[in-house]
Design an enzyme around this catalytic site. Sequence first.
Site, mmCIF file in Angstrom:
data_model
loop_
_atom_site.group_PDB
_atom_site.id
_atom_site.type_symbol
_atom_site.label_atom_id
_atom_site.label_comp_id
_atom_site.label_asym_id
_atom_site.label_seq_id
_atom_site.Cartn_x
_atom_site.Cartn_y
_atom_site.Cartn_z
ATOM 1 C CG ASP A 100 -1.946 -1.138 1.183
ATOM 2 O OD1 ASP A 100 -1.914 -1.934 0.229
ATOM 3 O OD2 ASP A 100 -2.743 -1.268 2.139
ATOM 4 C CE LYS A 110 -3.540 -4.226 1.244
ATOM 5 N NZ LYS A 110 -4.242 -3.528 2.299
ATOM 6 C CB CYS A 161 -2.099 -2.561 5.424
ATOM 7 S SG CYS A 161 -3.764 -1.856 5.277
HETATM 8 N N1 TIU Z 1 -2.602 0.404 4.294
HETATM 9 C C1 TIU Z 1 -3.019 0.665 5.542
HETATM 10 O O1 TIU Z 1 -2.286 0.500 6.503
HETATM 11 N N2 TIU Z 1 -4.307 1.194 5.668
HETATM 12 C C2 TIU Z 1 -4.692 2.016 6.700
HETATM 13 O O2 TIU Z 1 -5.847 2.407 6.768
HETATM 14 N N3 TIU Z 1 -3.731 2.390 7.601
HETATM 15 C C3 TIU Z 1 -3.848 3.262 8.633
HETATM 16 O O3 TIU Z 1 -2.923 3.347 9.431
HETATM 17 N N4 TIU Z 1 -4.930 4.018 8.716
#
Ligand code: TIU
Length: 241
Positions: A32, A137, A170
């Site tokens: 991500d 995802k 994530c």
């Molecule tokens: N990719 C991921 O970690 N999504 C989140 O929403 N992370 C947060 O820390 N908010």
Amino acid sequence: MANPGPVCVTTVMAEPEPIALDLSTTALLIIDMQRDFMEPGGFGETLGNDVSRLASAVKPIQAVLAAARAMGMLVVHTREGHLPDLSDAPAAKVERGAPSLRIGDPGPMGRILIRGEAGHDIIPELYPLDSEIVIDKPGKGAFYATELGDVLQKCGIENLLVCGVTTEVCVNTTVREANDRGYRCVVISDGCASYFPEFHEMGLKMIKAQGGIFGWVAASAAILEAMQAETSTSLAAGAAR
Ligand code: TIU
């Protein structure tokens, strides 16, 4: 299909202990690294976070990505996000909290956390090559409701070098999913980051505690050293043939 490549074992100086890895059955999994989390105006900022805290992960990931590309390692990028009609976004996620903009609302980088929008894309510094795998995802874990498990199985992958953002959300969710599926995960400590420094630290500690209950943790320098040692071994083997 099993990975047809030769065995390329190297040792990564990781915690809680060094781990021997066959790099021919290892993939680099980058979680991500999207504008929505990394840049102002995206999902991360709408939740009230200081997105500049994630910048430290970029250079370490760039270095490991370059080494992975040089040795032909399988590279998988993931992106969290939803279909434009939000059919894969549970109300429990969309309606949660009091963000400045909700998932699907128009923002400065397009609709927040929606596939195909500018904010959903991976940052230019780590942009995937056409040959690399990109997994979209809907959740925090990269295995939930995706083809990731099938892809890794088809490629004969047994070990994952995991990095990206955020450490405790994530990255941790994906490592836990991967661990239950039998993958050895080595998390790249400086290749992960969190909006909360204390969560980054504890997120890594939770992975490596209890003898590595979810996996191993290593700095990018240790990963690079192991990859380079392996590369020189295979080059030497090639020269001897
Ligand atoms: N990719 C991921 O970690 N999504 C989140 O929403 N992370 C947060 O820390 N908010």
